[in-house]
Write an enzyme that holds these catalytic residues in place. Structure first.
Site, mmCIF file in Angstrom:
data_model
loop_
_atom_site.group_PDB
_atom_site.id
_atom_site.type_symbol
_atom_site.label_atom_id
_atom_site.label_comp_id
_atom_site.label_asym_id
_atom_site.label_seq_id
_atom_site.Cartn_x
_atom_site.Cartn_y
_atom_site.Cartn_z
ATOM 1 N N PRO A 45 -7.528 1.960 1.881
ATOM 2 C CA PRO A 45 -7.781 0.631 1.305
ATOM 3 C C PRO A 45 -6.524 0.033 0.683
ATOM 4 C CG PRO A 45 -8.812 2.363 -0.042
ATOM 5 C CD PRO A 45 -8.249 3.039 1.171
ATOM 6 N N ASP A 46 -6.374 -1.293 0.720
ATOM 7 C CA ASP A 46 -5.274 -1.933 -0.010
ATOM 8 C C ASP A 46 -5.705 -2.114 -1.466
ATOM 9 O OD1 ASP A 46 -6.950 -4.128 0.004
ATOM 10 O OD2 ASP A 46 -5.683 -5.384 1.268
ATOM 11 N N PHE A 47 -4.901 -2.780 -2.265
ATOM 12 C CA PHE A 47 -5.261 -2.993 -3.670
ATOM 13 C C PHE A 47 -6.149 -4.211 -3.847
ATOM 14 C CE2 PHE A 47 -1.377 -0.975 -6.028
ATOM 15 C CZ PHE A 47 -1.863 0.268 -5.699
ATOM 16 N N ARG A 48 -5.689 -5.327 -3.268
ATOM 17 C CA ARG A 48 -6.216 -6.598 -3.747
ATOM 18 C C ARG A 48 -7.218 -7.299 -2.850
ATOM 19 N NH1 ARG A 48 -1.161 -5.759 -5.336
ATOM 20 N NH2 ARG A 48 -0.793 -5.752 -7.594
ATOM 21 N N ASN A 119 4.577 0.700 0.648
ATOM 22 C CA ASN A 119 3.530 1.704 0.787
ATOM 23 C C ASN A 119 4.009 3.088 0.387
ATOM 24 O OD1 ASN A 119 1.965 -0.348 1.643
ATOM 25 N ND2 ASN A 119 2.053 0.165 3.810
ATOM 26 N N ASP A 121 2.173 5.789 1.530
ATOM 27 C CA ASP A 121 1.381 6.682 2.391
ATOM 28 C C ASP A 121 2.213 7.448 3.424
ATOM 29 O OD1 ASP A 121 1.912 4.722 4.398
ATOM 30 O OD2 ASP A 121 0.047 3.668 3.936
ATOM 31 N N HIS A 138 8.578 1.508 -3.486
ATOM 32 C CA HIS A 138 7.730 2.005 -4.576
ATOM 33 C C HIS A 138 7.603 3.519 -4.533
ATOM 34 C CE1 HIS A 138 5.852 -2.285 -4.878
ATOM 35 N NE2 HIS A 138 7.073 -2.225 -5.346
ATOM 36 N N CYS A 146 8.378 16.203 -13.224
ATOM 37 C CA CYS A 146 7.875 16.030 -14.591
ATOM 38 C C CYS A 146 8.287 14.649 -15.105
ATOM 39 C CB CYS A 146 8.455 17.129 -15.479
ATOM 40 S SG CYS A 146 8.136 16.871 -17.233
HETATM 41 P P1 CNA Z 1 -2.027 -5.857 -1.717
HETATM 42 O O1 CNA Z 1 -1.657 -6.598 -2.942
HETATM 43 O O2 CNA Z 1 -3.321 -5.136 -1.704
HETATM 44 O O3 CNA Z 1 -2.016 -6.929 -0.526
HETATM 45 C C1 CNA Z 1 -2.406 -6.605 0.790
HETATM 46 C C2 CNA Z 1 -2.267 -7.855 1.635
HETATM 47 O O4 CNA Z 1 -2.508 -7.513 2.998
HETATM 48 C C3 CNA Z 1 -3.228 -8.962 1.273
HETATM 49 O O5 CNA Z 1 -2.571 -10.199 1.363
HETATM 50 C C4 CNA Z 1 -4.324 -8.834 2.345
HETATM 51 O O6 CNA Z 1 -4.914 -10.080 2.639
HETATM 52 C C5 CNA Z 1 -3.518 -8.353 3.532
HETATM 53 N N1 CNA Z 1 -4.247 -7.523 4.468
HETATM 54 C C6 CNA Z 1 -5.077 -6.478 4.213
HETATM 55 N N2 CNA Z 1 -5.484 -5.895 5.357
HETATM 56 C C7 CNA Z 1 -4.895 -6.610 6.373
HETATM 57 C C8 CNA Z 1 -4.918 -6.498 7.779
HETATM 58 N N3 CNA Z 1 -5.602 -5.540 8.411
HETATM 59 N N4 CNA Z 1 -4.215 -7.397 8.506
HETATM 60 C C9 CNA Z 1 -3.509 -8.376 7.889
HETATM 61 N N5 CNA Z 1 -3.438 -8.513 6.565
HETATM 62 C C10 CNA Z 1 -4.125 -7.644 5.815
HETATM 63 O O7 CNA Z 1 -0.903 -4.827 -1.295
HETATM 64 P P2 CNA Z 1 0.681 -4.941 -1.471
HETATM 65 O O8 CNA Z 1 1.261 -3.840 -0.672
HETATM 66 O O9 CNA Z 1 1.176 -6.308 -1.267
HETATM 67 O O10 CNA Z 1 0.828 -4.586 -3.023
HETATM 68 C C11 CNA Z 1 1.804 -3.818 -3.455
HETATM 69 C C12 CNA Z 1 1.301 -2.430 -3.940
HETATM 70 C C13 CNA Z 1 0.134 -1.880 -3.181
HETATM 71 C C14 CNA Z 1 2.362 -1.429 -3.701
HETATM 72 O O11 CNA Z 1 2.844 -0.976 -4.909
HETATM 73 C C15 CNA Z 1 1.753 -0.266 -2.906
HETATM 74 O O12 CNA Z 1 2.247 0.953 -3.348
HETATM 75 C C16 CNA Z 1 0.330 -0.378 -3.161
HETATM 76 N N6 CNA Z 1 -0.606 0.280 -2.208
HETATM 77 C C17 CNA Z 1 -0.161 1.048 -1.182
HETATM 78 C C18 CNA Z 1 -1.057 1.634 -0.315
HETATM 79 C C19 CNA Z 1 -0.525 2.457 0.821
HETATM 80 O O13 CNA Z 1 0.477 3.140 0.660
HETATM 81 N N7 CNA Z 1 -1.166 2.388 1.981
HETATM 82 C C20 CNA Z 1 -2.427 1.442 -0.482
HETATM 83 C C21 CNA Z 1 -2.860 0.660 -1.560
HETATM 84 C C22 CNA Z 1 -1.934 0.076 -2.403
#
Ligand code: CNA
Length: 280
Positions: A45-48, A119, A121, A138, A146
């Site tokens: 899952p993403d964050f937002r 990311n 991951d 990040h 530690c």
């Molecule tokens: P975010 O803020 O959650 O934004 C994600 C963006 O991607 C949003 O604009 C969504 O609309 C868009 N989106 C989601 N799924 C799709 C898709 N399938 N196709 C097209 N667009 C899509 O995440 P950001 O990365 O911008 O925020 C930064 C944080 C999130 C970083 O510090 C990361 O470390 C952190 N994060 C990382 C992971 C990971 O490593 N996979 C997971 C969750 C959060």
């Protein structure tokens, strides 16, 4: 820049014109900037994103506010929520997406200047992009230490801690500080690698921004560092940052994987891309 002015570098503001620019050999130093949205189709899952994003699903962790799970001062007193979440995000369970493979394809073609990823991951590496081509802005789960004395902590023990959901502590008993993966929390410095490479977008001849809300600074300002005439492509579900605000910006407001397939198709690379992805 007036976004309605005619493009200066591309022949038109379209995917076709952008693909032509690449096919003409004018994009040889491509900077790619990505976030959690390129990994959602892998099952992370993403964050937002509303409803499916991590922040929308953190109620069970009883946090004062969602971002607290990645806040270093909150972690000092309450490390458990982070370790609950870490179990879900820990690398090894997920397969890279075709979007990750697309970045690897750009590298194999000698066109990638640098991949900037937010990311944690490690799916870029798993897709085959060499570590020195990636700026993990990040940090990542690749190392842990530690938070007080910075002493490195063994990976096997971290894996065990994450599986069994216990909170690891510094092996130096006189320290006994909390251990955490070297992912950057709110309140922590970004890795030196980010600052050493952050001016690269100004040298790029094409920027591709995918799967990020561009809401975390200083990463969010990277696309603005591109020269005004440098084409910038956004592949994301929604419009973000200042993308779309310049005459040579091209927007594909859609799913990353489908957008990347269309771009590869327009460049004549689709079969090659699918084959590369099939091998991951
Ligand atoms: P975010 O803020 O959650 O934004 C994600 C963006 O991607 C949003 O604009 C969504 O609309 C868009 N989106 C989601 N799924 C799709 C898709 N399938 N196709 C097209 N667009 C899509 O995440 P950001 O990365 O911008 O925020 C930064 C944080 C999130 C970083 O510090 C990361 O470390 C952190 N994060 C990382 C992971 C990971 O490593 N996979 C997971 C969750 C959060």
């Amino acid at each position: 820049a007036n976004p309605d002015a005619p493009p200066q570098t591309l022949s038109a503001r379209s995917l076709e014109a952008l693909a032509q620019y690449i096919k003409d050999g004018r994009a040889k130093k491509i900077v790619v900037m990505v976030g959690a949205g390129i990994s959602t189709s892998a099952g992370i899952p993403d964050f937002r994103s509303p409803e499916t994003g991590l922040y929308a699903n953190l109620a069970r962790l009883n946090l004062p506010y969602a971002e607290a799970v990645f806040d270093i001062s909150y972690f000092r007193n309450n490390p458990e929520p982070f370790y609950t979440l870490a179990q879900e995000l820990y690398p090894g369970k997920y397969r890279p997406t075709i979007t990750h493979s697309f970045v690897n394809l750009l590298h194999k073609k000698g066109l990638l200047l640098k991949l900037f990823s937010q990311n944690i991951d490690c799916l870029e590496r798993e897709a085959g992009v060499p570590a020195d081509m990636i700026v993990e802005a990040h940090g990542s789960f690749a190392k842990q230490s530690c938070i007080d004395c910075k002493k490195p902590y063994p990976e096997e023990r971290m894996q065990e801690a994450i599986q069994k959901k216990w909170v690891p502590r510094c092996l130096d008993l006189s320290c006994n500080g909390l251990v955490k993966p070297e992912i950057v929390f709110f309140g922590e410095q970004l890795p030196a690698d980010f600052f050493e490479n952050r001016s690269l977008p100004s040298e790029a001849d094409l920027a591709i921004v995918m799967g990020t809300s561009l809401s975390v600074h200083p990463f969010a300002s990277l696309p603005q560092l591109c020269e005004d005439r440098t084409p910038r492509l956004l592949i994301n579900s929604e419009k973000v940052g200042d993308l779309g605000g310049r005459p040579d910006d091209v927007l594909m407001l859609e799913d990353c994987d489908s957008g990347v397939r269309k771009l590869a198709e327009a460049c004549g690379w689709l079969e090659e891309l699918e084959a590369l992805w099939a091998k991951t």
